[in-house]
Design an enzyme around this catalytic site. Structure first.
Site, mmCIF file in Angstrom:
data_model
loop_
_atom_site.group_PDB
_atom_site.id
_atom_site.type_symbol
_atom_site.label_atom_id
_atom_site.label_comp_id
_atom_site.label_asym_id
_atom_site.label_seq_id
_atom_site.Cartn_x
_atom_site.Cartn_y
_atom_site.Cartn_z
ATOM 1 N N GLY A 144 34.686 38.096 30.476
ATOM 2 C CA GLY A 144 35.103 39.296 29.751
ATOM 3 C C GLY A 144 34.113 39.767 28.700
ATOM 4 N N ASP B 134 33.984 45.968 38.767
ATOM 5 C CA ASP B 134 32.536 45.976 38.526
ATOM 6 C C ASP B 134 31.793 46.859 39.530
ATOM 7 O OD1 ASP B 134 32.151 44.532 36.181
ATOM 8 O OD2 ASP B 134 32.386 42.621 37.212
ATOM 9 N N TYR C 192 35.438 25.514 38.929
ATOM 10 C CA TYR C 192 35.387 24.837 40.237
ATOM 11 C C TYR C 192 35.125 25.824 41.367
ATOM 12 C CZ TYR C 192 37.256 20.401 38.511
ATOM 13 O OH TYR C 192 37.425 19.216 37.867
ATOM 14 N N GLU C 193 35.848 26.951 41.296
ATOM 15 C CA GLU C 193 35.800 27.917 42.402
ATOM 16 C C GLU C 193 34.414 28.503 42.621
ATOM 17 O OE1 GLU C 193 38.766 30.711 41.038
ATOM 18 O OE2 GLU C 193 40.112 30.033 42.626
ATOM 19 N N CYS D 7 47.302 60.932 41.957
ATOM 20 C CA CYS D 7 47.973 60.122 42.975
ATOM 21 C C CYS D 7 49.476 59.992 42.673
ATOM 22 C CB CYS D 7 47.270 58.775 43.133
ATOM 23 S SG CYS D 7 47.639 58.038 44.729
ATOM 24 N N PHE D 8 49.911 58.884 42.100
ATOM 25 C CA PHE D 8 51.313 58.752 41.714
ATOM 26 C C PHE D 8 51.697 59.911 40.774
ATOM 27 C CE2 PHE D 8 54.619 55.601 39.869
ATOM 28 C CZ PHE D 8 55.443 55.739 40.965
ATOM 29 N N HIS E 1 42.048 60.218 44.404
ATOM 30 C CA HIS E 1 41.604 59.671 43.118
ATOM 31 C C HIS E 1 40.224 60.244 42.782
ATOM 32 C CE1 HIS E 1 44.520 56.278 42.567
ATOM 33 N NE2 HIS E 1 44.709 56.510 43.853
ATOM 34 N N GLU F 140 38.586 60.099 40.182
ATOM 35 C CA GLU F 140 37.809 59.275 39.240
ATOM 36 C C GLU F 140 36.727 58.428 39.916
ATOM 37 O OE1 GLU F 140 40.989 58.905 40.035
ATOM 38 O OE2 GLU F 140 41.626 56.803 40.098
HETATM 39 N N1 GLN Z 1 52.635 54.386 44.802
HETATM 40 C C1 GLN Z 1 52.090 55.579 45.340
HETATM 41 C C2 GLN Z 1 51.728 55.449 46.819
HETATM 42 O O1 GLN Z 1 51.612 54.369 47.308
HETATM 43 C C3 GLN Z 1 50.896 56.059 44.523
HETATM 44 C C4 GLN Z 1 49.718 55.146 44.615
HETATM 45 C C5 GLN Z 1 48.673 55.425 43.561
HETATM 46 O O2 GLN Z 1 48.941 56.051 42.530
HETATM 47 N N2 GLN Z 1 47.466 54.938 43.772
HETATM 48 O O3 GLN Z 1 51.537 56.422 47.493
#
Ligand code: GLN
Length: 527
Positions: free
Chosen positions: A14, A71, A147-148, A378-379, A504, A506
């Site tokens: 971190g 990352d 360990y991993e 999205c959501f 998305h 972003e």
């Molecule tokens: N849960 C919603 C879906 O599966 C939105 C997913 C999200 O915001 N990435 O469609």
């Protein structure tokens, strides 16, 4: 043969090792060297898609539909590339393929072992990812001593033996400052290098991560105990923005060190664009308060690429987005809190599951009715449709079937091709898809093009049978997915800025190439 820069971490996790790796990449790129970066995650999950964002932050989605470690987002933003999913190697993938090969009979007659079978698989994956680039950075996640991590350290030790001087090891370790005695403590770093040597790895360079610049005495001590010359010890101390890290390390000679050590053909470094971006980022003339509404807001890393995308957009407008985190669960308890926040813009964030969704819907209602610039992602887009269906169209109890399977008005439902899905890992609609933009819409004015490409990660989508009612009440669909003709962008015309995307945006934002919907949001907020 690939040239590799293997980066290990010491003392604790971190501390921003990913940013250091991305910065090394930027430094090489500034010299015209072609660079690639691989993240190794020693956990047993095959990918990051099945992990809780509270544990590991955002799931970064690659163009080819990989659900990867965040990352990779730093690498893409610093290097301005699109990396494939294979650039995130996990123990889960490695063991899965070794065991599958064993079952197929590929190792018939042999005892299948960590060395050489697992290490060979790791090496194969690294060399495959490195193909076609001058240099590939390989970041080994976690901290030396885990360990991993051992099979990965062993595999890279072998690569050094095989590729010789074409492999460089850089150890990034935290050096704490003890305020009681006013001194830096290099002992933990010394121990982590000693541990690395136990596995046969001697770092060629050390990047000291620290709160403030380390003193010359500490550098001398590190040089002595880590067995690294002083000129190969660099210091990445805290700076006000991660985008300064390449410049900071460049000043200290990291670029020349890498060029010499890897015998690279390169030109004089060019940071003109980057420096201009950093100066606009750090001395903005304007400020805008952006409400960020979601349910993982205690850990902003869960939304890392969105934060960065807003910063990129802000830099383009000479404005600093001041993020106001809004826990949607709190909004449910006290909807009036939204008025007290003095928001110039609202973003409703991606998410999964029911908790906090009524608060997110309330946030959308507030932005819509108070005419505050709004972006749903999205959501956030799906809930904007729910809000509109309930409060404008008048469909009582409208919902997404993800949140209420019995809803009388399933305005958001499972995408038809998702109904066959019976494994949850890696099965969403993922990665780049083409989006057609409808002319004479806000989206068209933002993108200035008839089509675009954006990344996706979802299972649910707008139920097309409700479109006539939604459109009748004023909801405009301004983007369509090209392949399956599904809703990608919605907007409301009688509002200063109300837009939401199924994709998305972003993930494809870059420091000097912000995505249009974020620029539009901040522009609307500024005016
Ligand atoms: N849960 C919603 C879906 O599966 C939105 C997913 C999200 O915001 N990435 O469609």
């Amino acid at each position: 043969m690939p040239k590799l820069v293997v980066v290990t971490g010491g003392v604790m996790s971190g501390v921003g090792k990913g940013v250091v790796v991305a910065s090394l990449g930027r430094i090489l790129r500034a010299r015209g060297v072609t660079v690639n970066a691989v993240k190794i995650d020693p956990y047993l999950n095959v990918d990051a898609g099945t992990m809780n964002p509270y544990a590991h932050g955002e799931v970064f989605v690659t163009f080819d539909g990989g659900e990867t470690d965040l990352d990779l987002g730093h690498y893409e933003r610093f290097l301005d590339v699109e990396l494939p999913r294979r650039n995130n190697v996990t123990s889960g993938q490695v063991y899965l393929s070794v065991i599958e090969k064993e079952r197929r009979g590929d190792f018939l007659g042999q005892t299948v072992q960590l060395i050489p079978h697992v290490t060979d698989e790791i090496k194969r994956r690294i060399v495959e990812a490195a193909g076609g680039y001058d240099v590939t950075l390989v970041e080994i996640g976690g901290t030396v001593g885990d360990y991993e991590q051992l099979p990965f350290l062993e595999a890279t030790r072998q690569l050094r033996l095989e590729l010789g001087d074409d492999v460089v090891f850089i150890h990034v370790a935290w050096v704490p400052f003890l305020s009681t005695t006013g001194e830096f403590k290099t002992k933990p770093l010394q121990h982590s290098v000693a541990e690395l040597r136990r596995y046969g790895i001697q770092p060629d360079a050390v990047v000291v991560r620290s709160e403030r610049p380390v003193d010359a005495g500490s550098v001398r001590k590190i040089a002595l105990f880590a067995h690294v010359p002083q000129w190969a010890i660099f210091n990445s101390y805290n700076v006000d923005t991660i985008y300064k890290v390449p410049l900071l390390l460049e000043q200290q000679g990291v670029g020349d060190f890498l060029v010499k050590r890897l015998r690279l053909v390169s030109r004089a470094p060019d940071y003109r664009d980057w420096e201009e971006f950093v100066s606009r980022l750090t001395a903005p003339r304007h400020r805008v308060a952006v409400g960020m509404c979601g349910k993982y807001v205690e850990l902003p890393d869960a939304y890392l690429s969105i934060i960065e995308a807003l910063r990129h957009a802000g830099a383009a407008l000479d404005a600093k987005p001041e993020l106001v985190w809004i826990n949607s669960v709190e909004v449910e308890k006290d909807p009036d809190m939204l008025r007290r926040l003095g928001l110039d813009a609202v973003v409703v964030l991606p998410g999964f599951g029911k908790r906090g969704t009524e608060g997110m819907i309330e946030c959308i209602r507030y932005a819509r009715t108070e005419k505050i610039p709004f972006l749903g992602i999205c959501f956030g887009m799906q809930l904007a449709v729910v809000e509109f269906a309930r409060n404008v169209v008048g469909l009582r109890g409208a919902n997404s079937t993800e949140l209420d399977p019995e809803t009388p008005h399933p305005v958001i439902h499972l995408a038809p091709e998702q109904r066959e899905v019976d494994v949850l890992g890696g099965s969403m609609i993922l990665g780049n898809r083409e989006v057609e933009i409808v002319p004479n819409t806000l989206a068209a004015s933002l993108y200035g093009a008839a089509a675009t490409v954006e990344r996706h990660r979802h299972r649910y989508e707008v139920n097309l049978s409700y479109l006539p009612q939604l459109a009748e009440a004023g909801l405009v669909v301004s983007g369509w997915r090209r392949d399956t003709k599904r809703v990608e962008i919605i907007e409301l015309p009688n509002h200063p800025y109300f837009i939401a995307t199924q994709f998305h945006p972003e993930f494809r934002s870059r420091p000097t190439k912000p995505r249009p919907v974020f620029v539009g949001l901040l522009k609307a907020a500024l005016s």
